[in-house]
Design a protein around this motif. Structure first.
Motif, PDB file in Angstrom:
ATOM      1  N   GLN A 176     248.517 142.986 -14.810  1.00  0.00           N
ATOM      2  CA  GLN A 176     248.964 141.915 -15.706  1.00  0.00           C
ATOM      3  C   GLN A 176     249.371 140.650 -14.971  1.00  0.00           C
ATOM      4  OE1 GLN A 176     252.835 142.642 -17.468  1.00  0.00           O
ATOM      5  NE2 GLN A 176     253.167 144.362 -16.091  1.00  0.00           N
ATOM      6  N   PHE A 177     249.614 140.765 -13.651  1.00  0.00           N
ATOM      7  CA  PHE A 177     250.041 139.574 -12.920  1.00  0.00           C
ATOM      8  C   PHE A 177     248.879 138.848 -12.269  1.00  0.00           C
ATOM      9  CE2 PHE A 177     253.699 142.574 -12.698  1.00  0.00           C
ATOM     10  CZ  PHE A 177     254.533 141.859 -13.550  1.00  0.00           C
ATOM     11  N   GLU A 178     247.654 139.357 -12.471  1.00  0.00           N
ATOM     12  CA  GLU A 178     246.503 138.736 -11.809  1.00  0.00           C
ATOM     13  C   GLU A 178     246.228 137.347 -12.368  1.00  0.00           C
ATOM     14  OE1 GLU A 178     243.260 141.412 -12.114  1.00  0.00           O
ATOM     15  OE2 GLU A 178     243.899 142.561 -10.346  1.00  0.00           O
ATOM     16  N   ILE A 179     245.889 136.458 -11.441  1.00  0.00           N
ATOM     17  CA  ILE A 179     245.535 135.089 -11.823  1.00  0.00           C
ATOM     18  C   ILE A 179     244.034 135.060 -12.101  1.00  0.00           C
ATOM     19  CG2 ILE A 179     245.448 132.700 -11.026  1.00  0.00           C
ATOM     20  CD1 ILE A 179     248.259 133.247 -10.937  1.00  0.00           C
ATOM     21  N   LYS A 180     243.653 134.509 -13.257  1.00  0.00           N
ATOM     22  CA  LYS A 180     242.218 134.437 -13.576  1.00  0.00           C
ATOM     23  C   LYS A 180     241.830 132.985 -13.771  1.00  0.00           C
ATOM     24  CE  LYS A 180     242.346 138.887 -15.948  1.00  0.00           C
ATOM     25  NZ  LYS A 180     243.788 138.921 -16.324  1.00  0.00           N
ATOM     26  N   GLU A 181     240.794 132.587 -13.079  1.00  0.00           N
ATOM     27  CA  GLU A 181     240.315 131.211 -13.215  1.00  0.00           C
ATOM     28  C   GLU A 181     239.711 131.010 -14.588  1.00  0.00           C
ATOM     29  OE1 GLU A 181     237.641 129.999 -10.185  1.00  0.00           O
ATOM     30  OE2 GLU A 181     239.166 130.113  -8.594  1.00  0.00           O
ATOM     31  N   ILE A 182     240.031 129.880 -15.210  1.00  0.00           N
ATOM     32  CA  ILE A 182     239.399 129.519 -16.481  1.00  0.00           C
ATOM     33  C   ILE A 182     238.429 128.364 -16.249  1.00  0.00           C
ATOM     34  CG2 ILE A 182     239.804 128.694 -18.842  1.00  0.00           C
ATOM     35  CD1 ILE A 182     242.521 130.124 -18.717  1.00  0.00           C
ATOM     36  N   VAL A 183     238.942 127.306 -15.621  1.00  0.00           N
ATOM     37  CA  VAL A 183     238.073 126.186 -15.235  1.00  0.00           C
ATOM     38  C   VAL A 183     238.230 125.987 -13.719  1.00  0.00           C
ATOM     39  CG1 VAL A 183     237.512 123.757 -15.589  1.00  0.00           C
ATOM     40  CG2 VAL A 183     238.483 125.107 -17.473  1.00  0.00           C
ATOM     41  N   PRO A 184     237.191 126.289 -12.940  1.00  0.00           N
ATOM     42  CA  PRO A 184     237.303 126.104 -11.483  1.00  0.00           C
ATOM     43  C   PRO A 184     237.383 124.623 -11.133  1.00  0.00           C
ATOM     44  CG  PRO A 184     235.427 127.494 -12.079  1.00  0.00           C
ATOM     45  CD  PRO A 184     235.876 126.836 -13.328  1.00  0.00           C
ATOM     46  N   LEU A 185     238.368 124.266 -10.332  1.00  0.00           N
ATOM     47  CA  LEU A 185     238.548 122.871  -9.910  1.00  0.00           C
ATOM     48  C   LEU A 185     238.832 122.876  -8.418  1.00  0.00           C
ATOM     49  CD1 LEU A 185     240.916 121.346 -12.636  1.00  0.00           C
ATOM     50  CD2 LEU A 185     238.539 120.702 -12.225  1.00  0.00           C
ATOM     51  N   LYS A 186     238.381 121.795  -7.752  1.00  0.00           N
ATOM     52  CA  LYS A 186     238.712 121.668  -6.332  1.00  0.00           C
ATOM     53  C   LYS A 186     239.125 120.237  -6.059  1.00  0.00           C
ATOM     54  CE  LYS A 186     236.447 125.266  -3.664  1.00  0.00           C
ATOM     55  NZ  LYS A 186     237.681 125.954  -3.232  1.00  0.00           N
ATOM     56  N   LEU A 187     240.176 120.061  -5.249  1.00  0.00           N
ATOM     57  CA  LEU A 187     240.633 118.717  -4.909  1.00  0.00           C
ATOM     58  C   LEU A 187     240.775 118.684  -3.394  1.00  0.00           C
ATOM     59  CD1 LEU A 187     241.710 116.012  -6.303  1.00  0.00           C
ATOM     60  CD2 LEU A 187     243.966 116.910  -5.789  1.00  0.00           C
ATOM     61  N   GLY A 188     239.861 117.955  -2.748  1.00  0.00           N
ATOM     62  CA  GLY A 188     239.910 117.845  -1.284  1.00  0.00           C
ATOM     63  C   GLY A 188     239.879 119.203  -0.607  1.00  0.00           C
ATOM     64  N   GLY A 189     239.052 120.072  -1.092  1.00  0.00           N
ATOM     65  CA  GLY A 189     238.912 121.370  -0.457  1.00  0.00           C
ATOM     66  C   GLY A 189     239.971 122.370  -0.864  1.00  0.00           C
ATOM     67  N   ILE A 190     240.965 121.910  -1.674  1.00  0.00           N
ATOM     68  CA  ILE A 190     242.008 122.857  -2.111  1.00  0.00           C
ATOM     69  C   ILE A 190     241.674 123.311  -3.524  1.00  0.00           C
ATOM     70  CG2 ILE A 190     244.481 123.180  -2.488  1.00  0.00           C
ATOM     71  CD1 ILE A 190     244.854 120.730  -0.588  1.00  0.00           C
ATOM     72  N   ASP A 191     241.855 124.618  -3.758  1.00  0.00           N
ATOM     73  CA  ASP A 191     241.537 125.200  -5.066  1.00  0.00           C
ATOM     74  C   ASP A 191     242.678 124.905  -6.043  1.00  0.00           C
ATOM     75  OD1 ASP A 191     240.489 126.626  -7.108  1.00  0.00           O
ATOM     76  OD2 ASP A 191     241.184 128.576  -6.361  1.00  0.00           O
ATOM     77  N   ILE A 192     242.410 124.063  -7.041  1.00  0.00           N
ATOM     78  CA  ILE A 192     243.434 123.796  -8.061  1.00  0.00           C
ATOM     79  C   ILE A 192     242.880 124.177  -9.432  1.00  0.00           C
ATOM     80  CG2 ILE A 192     244.713 122.007  -6.816  1.00  0.00           C
ATOM     81  CD1 ILE A 192     242.986 120.046  -8.682  1.00  0.00           C
ATOM     82  N   SER A 193     242.160 125.275  -9.480  1.00  0.00           N
ATOM     83  CA  SER A 193     241.518 125.692 -10.726  1.00  0.00           C
ATOM     84  C   SER A 193     242.529 125.834 -11.853  1.00  0.00           C
ATOM     85  CB  SER A 193     240.831 127.049 -10.520  1.00  0.00           C
ATOM     86  OG  SER A 193     239.921 126.952  -9.469  1.00  0.00           O
ATOM     87  N   PHE A 194     242.048 125.549 -13.055  1.00  0.00           N
ATOM     88  CA  PHE A 194     242.849 125.799 -14.257  1.00  0.00           C
ATOM     89  C   PHE A 194     242.786 127.296 -14.527  1.00  0.00           C
ATOM     90  CE2 PHE A 194     243.746 125.892 -18.806  1.00  0.00           C
ATOM     91  CZ  PHE A 194     244.845 125.045 -18.869  1.00  0.00           C
ATOM     92  N   THR A 195     243.951 127.972 -14.459  1.00  0.00           N
ATOM     93  CA  THR A 195     243.964 129.438 -14.576  1.00  0.00           C
ATOM     94  C   THR A 195     244.752 129.854 -15.809  1.00  0.00           C
ATOM     95  OG1 THR A 195     245.977 129.574 -13.318  1.00  0.00           O
ATOM     96  CG2 THR A 195     243.934 129.633 -12.066  1.00  0.00           C
ATOM     97  N   ASN A 196     244.839 131.181 -15.996  1.00  0.00           N
ATOM     98  CA  ASN A 196     245.678 131.666 -17.099  1.00  0.00           C
ATOM     99  C   ASN A 196     247.129 131.233 -16.919  1.00  0.00           C
ATOM    100  OD1 ASN A 196     245.888 133.271 -14.867  1.00  0.00           O
ATOM    101  ND2 ASN A 196     245.872 135.233 -15.980  1.00  0.00           N
ATOM    102  N   SER A 197     247.581 131.147 -15.668  1.00  0.00           N
ATOM    103  CA  SER A 197     248.933 130.671 -15.396  1.00  0.00           C
ATOM    104  C   SER A 197     249.084 129.214 -15.855  1.00  0.00           C
ATOM    105  CB  SER A 197     249.225 130.786 -13.902  1.00  0.00           C
ATOM    106  OG  SER A 197     250.383 130.095 -13.572  1.00  0.00           O
ATOM    107  N   SER A 198     248.106 128.381 -15.491  1.00  0.00           N
ATOM    108  CA  SER A 198     248.151 126.970 -15.896  1.00  0.00           C
ATOM    109  C   SER A 198     248.145 126.855 -17.412  1.00  0.00           C
ATOM    110  CB  SER A 198     246.953 126.205 -15.343  1.00  0.00           C
ATOM    111  OG  SER A 198     246.585 126.712 -14.095  1.00  0.00           O
TER     112      SER A 198
END
Lengths: 163, 249
Positions: free
Chosen positions: B16-38
């Motif tokens: 239940q604590f797993e983070i799941k990507e919804i919309v993959p996003l990258k900013l300058g090589g860093i993963d800032i995907s929109f996830t279930n947490s977001s």
């Protein structure tokens, strides 16, 4: 444990700030001023209502005091008027009684005088009648003409000065 | 609780604590995907803002139900802030209020089945605690300058004790963000894991599963209490830290 996977840390920190900052701005600019304004206006309203109630109460107290004062004055005046009237009536009654008593005494005196005069007159008449009756009787009985002075003297003697 | 009924007993309670990507996003090589947490953070912000904006829409002199709820929430946090910080720290109230609402709504949203509890992730709670820690430290220096260091000397202690006391005070000060973040994170993690483990027994025990079911119901109530309590604790500690920075001892 998924919490300890650093590959997901940047996205969580990024979205934390991306969501937290707008919430802060909304609450600070739109929500908190509105709530404090509403609460302050309510407090002002309550305060002014309480103030008005207090002033009205004071006013009512003043009116009540005024009313009681007026009532007390009226009572006092009424008592004074009653006393004055009863005094006047008592004086009048005494005066009339006195006048009546005086009148009565005068009438009694006058009546007594009249009675005394009438009695005297009646007694005088009795003597004259008695003298005449005695003279006439003497003449008829013994046919002796008696002098009036003599008869009067005798009658006076018989009546014993009561004539 | 999230997804308690959704996954079979064979899964780990930590799924239940797993983070799941919804919309993959990258900013300058860093993963800032929109996830279930977001997503849950966005929902929390929308609910909180909606609750207050709609509740205070009319701003009536005699409040309705929603306005009353919004006002009571405000009064609760304002009362807490007034008692611990006082009028002097008025400027920091919006930040504390936002912090309380964000954590509270995040915790409560986590109680909805199939949702996700973003406060059960140490990185989120630590980021918040770190911002509080850094902000309070800056506030302390801005207000008292170098005199702020006197905070690490317990008042009335003999000078010969200082070499022992000052390091202890500094360590206790530095451990503030850790205790603040771990307390919230651990409470959420433990509560949700426990619910998930006990919920697993329901299916396993068959008819006797009513017993763990009753326990899950009771624990769900307890977890809602803890959701509120931990938001409260995080907020009151933040208030105490602000008060320390303003008044030192």
């Amino acid at each position: 444990m998924p919490q300890l996977d650093p590959s997901f840390w940047p996205t969580q920190i990024f979205w934390l700030f991306v969501t937290f900052i707008p919430l802060y701005v909304i609450l600070r600019r739109a929500v908190l001023p509105r709530i404090t304004a509403v609460l302050e206006s309510r407090q002002r309203h309550i305060d002014s209502d309480l103030e008005r109630a207090a002033s009205l109460k004071e006013e009512a107290g003043a009116v009540l005091a005024e009313y009681e004062k007026t009532l007390a004055e009226a009572r006092e005046r009424a008592a004074a008027a009653i006393k004055e009237t009863s005094d006047a009536m008592a004086a009048e009654a005494a005066k009339r009684q006195q006048a009546f008593a005086q009148e009565l005494a005068e009438k009694v005196k006058a009546a007594e005088a009249r009675i005394a005069a009438a009695r005297e007159q009646a007694l005088g008449q009795i003597a004259t009648v008695a003298v005449e009756a005695a003279a006439t009787a003497t003449e008829k009985l013994i046919g002796l003409q008696v002098r009036e002075e003599q008869v009067r003297q005798v009658v006076d003697e018989v009546m014993g000065g009561r004539g | 609780m999230a997804g308690a009924a959704g996954h079979g007993g064979g899964h780990s309670p930590l799924v239940q604590f797993e983070i799941k990507e919804i919309v993959p996003l990258k900013l300058g090589g860093i993963d800032i995907s929109f996830t279930n947490s977001s997503l849950m953070m966005v929902i929390a912000v929308a609910l909180t803002a909606g609750f207050f904006l709609i509740g205070m829409r009319r701003g009536a002199l005699v409040p309705g139900r929603w306005q009353s709820a919004a006002e009571l929430t405000y009064e609760f946090v304002a009362g807490l802030f007034r008692d611990t910080v006082g009028h002097e720290g008025r400027r920091y109230f919006p930040a504390v209020f936002t912090l309380f609402m964000f954590i509270l709504v995040g915790n409560l949203l986590g109680m909805v089945p199939y949702s996700f509890t973003f406060t059960s992730h140490i990185i989120v709670t630590f980021a918040m605690a770190a911002v509080v820690f850094v902000g309070v430290t800056i506030l302390g220096f801005a207000k008292h300058g170098l005199h702020f260091f006197s905070f690490f000397v317990p008042p009335g202690s003999p000078v010969w004790m200082w070499p022992l006391l000052i390091p202890i005070e500094i360590i206790s000060y530095l451990s503030r963000p850790i205790s603040l973040s771990v307390r919230l994170f651990a409470n959420m993690l433990a509560g949700h894991t426990l619910l998930k483990v006990i919920a697993g027994f329901i299916a396993m025990l068959g008819v006797a599963g009513v017993l763990p079911l009753a326990l899950v119901v009771a624990l769900t109530g307890l977890e809602i209490l803890i959701a509120f309590l931990q938001a409260y604790v995080f907020t009151i500690l933040t208030c105490l830290y602000i008060n320390d920075a303003l008044h030192l001892h």
